[in-house]
Design an enzyme around this catalytic site. Structure first.
Site, PDB file in Angstrom:
ATOM      1  N   HIS A  70     -10.356  -4.237   2.483  1.00 14.65           N
ATOM      2  CA  HIS A  70     -10.858  -5.610   2.577  1.00 14.65           C
ATOM      3  C   HIS A  70     -11.046  -6.195   1.166  1.00 14.65           C
ATOM      4  CE1 HIS A  70     -12.453  -8.638   5.318  1.00 14.65           C
ATOM      5  NE2 HIS A  70     -13.312  -8.943   4.373  1.00 14.65           N
ATOM      6  N   ASP A  76     -11.898 -13.980   1.043  1.00 20.53           N
ATOM      7  CA  ASP A  76     -11.433 -14.725   2.213  1.00 20.53           C
ATOM      8  C   ASP A  76      -9.930 -14.522   2.351  1.00 20.53           C
ATOM      9  OD1 ASP A  76     -11.779 -16.455   4.427  1.00 20.53           O
ATOM     10  OD2 ASP A  76     -11.040 -18.152   3.262  1.00 20.53           O
ATOM     11  N   ASN A 115      -8.323 -12.215   4.165  1.00 25.62           N
ATOM     12  CA  ASN A 115      -7.842 -10.845   4.357  1.00 25.62           C
ATOM     13  C   ASN A 115      -6.986 -10.724   5.615  1.00 25.62           C
ATOM     14  OD1 ASN A 115      -9.039  -9.089   2.164  1.00 25.62           O
ATOM     15  ND2 ASN A 115     -10.856 -10.162   2.897  1.00 25.62           N
ATOM     16  N   GLY A 116      -7.412 -11.345   6.711  1.00 26.69           N
ATOM     17  CA  GLY A 116      -6.651 -11.273   7.949  1.00 26.69           C
ATOM     18  C   GLY A 116      -5.286 -11.915   7.812  1.00 26.69           C
ATOM     19  N   ARG A 117      -5.242 -13.091   7.213  1.00 27.92           N
ATOM     20  CA  ARG A 117      -3.955 -13.769   7.011  1.00 27.92           C
ATOM     21  C   ARG A 117      -3.055 -12.948   6.088  1.00 27.92           C
ATOM     22  NH1 ARG A 117      -7.065 -19.253   5.802  1.00 27.92           N
ATOM     23  NH2 ARG A 117      -8.681 -17.686   5.653  1.00 27.92           N
ATOM     24  N   THR A 118      -3.663 -12.420   5.020  1.00 32.45           N
ATOM     25  CA  THR A 118      -2.887 -11.647   4.049  1.00 32.45           C
ATOM     26  C   THR A 118      -2.309 -10.390   4.683  1.00 32.45           C
ATOM     27  OG1 THR A 118      -4.282 -12.493   2.254  1.00 32.45           O
ATOM     28  CG2 THR A 118      -2.964 -10.524   1.786  1.00 32.45           C
ATOM     29  N   ARG A 149      -1.700  -9.767   7.864  1.00 32.76           N
ATOM     30  CA  ARG A 149      -0.670 -10.078   8.851  1.00 32.76           C
ATOM     31  C   ARG A 149       0.649 -10.455   8.151  1.00 32.76           C
ATOM     32  NH1 ARG A 149      -5.319 -11.769  11.341  1.00 32.76           N
ATOM     33  NH2 ARG A 149      -5.132 -13.936  10.690  1.00 32.76           N
ATOM     34  N   TYR A 181      -6.952  -5.997  20.347  1.00 33.61           N
ATOM     35  CA  TYR A 181      -6.695  -5.795  18.923  1.00 33.61           C
ATOM     36  C   TYR A 181      -7.955  -5.320  18.207  1.00 33.61           C
ATOM     37  CZ  TYR A 181      -6.688  -7.457  14.082  1.00 33.61           C
ATOM     38  OH  TYR A 181      -6.864  -7.569  12.730  1.00 33.61           O
TER      39      TYR A 181
END
Length: 185
Positions: free
Chosen positions: A112, A116, A118-121, A123, A150
């Protein structure tokens, strides 16, 4: 743009179509990051920290420019990300590409690294790994039920150090997306 549209954006932070300005900017950011990811996939180059930082920077450039591409705790995270990049480059051609993409995802989220995005990065990273190998881009949680599944398998992977359920989930998404493409063809 007319006066009504301008007033709506300035006074309410909403576009005339009811979308928040922040959501519109986030969509623009993600589109630019996606284009960069697709360009990277066509080059099939080794992964490095600059690529990961650029994916994050592009994915939050307009919504959080001060945080874009910057690690939360640079000294600790830079070493962990170096280990991630080393693992990625050692295993890229050794593992099945879907397993590699899922494991890369799990390893990234356990670090992590960013404040901010992290999820987009992650994926984008996962889809970079898949696309380089000829797989289509997959959408990980298109609905609430899928998102809950998920979250469950991601927690299992992170907390219990069991990667198989997450690998299976990503495999299921990859297979479903491939079958849709084949049906279209």
């Amino acid at each position: 743009m007319n006066n009504y549209e301008t007033a709506s954006i300035l006074n309410k932070g909403m576009t005339v179509y009811g979308e928040s300005v922040k959501d519109v900017l986030a969509a623009i950011d993600l589109n630019e990051a996606y284009d960069y990811m697709m360009d990277l996939a066509s080059r099939k180059q080794p992964l490095n920290q600059s690529i990961i930082r650029d994916l994050n920077r592009l994915s939050i450039a307009k919504t959080h420019p001060d945080w874009a591409g910057v690690y939360r705790e640079p000294f600790e995270i830079e070493a962990a990300m170096g280990d991630l990049v080393d693992w990625a480059n050692e295993n890229r051609d050794r593992l099945h590409r879907v397993q590699y993409a899922a494991d890369l995802y799990l390893k990234f989220v356990s670090i992590h690294p960013f404040r901010d995005g992290n999820g987009r990065t992650v994926r984008l990273l996962m889809n970079l790994a898949l696309t380089e190998a000829g797989y289509p881009v997959i959408n990980v949680f298109p609905d609430e039920k899928s998102r809950n599944e998920y979250m469950d398998v991601l927690a299992t992977g992170r907390c219990e150090k069991k990667s198989q359920p997450f690998e299976d989930l990503i495999g299921k998404y990859a297979e479903k997306t491939l079958l849709k493409r084949i049906k279209i063809l």
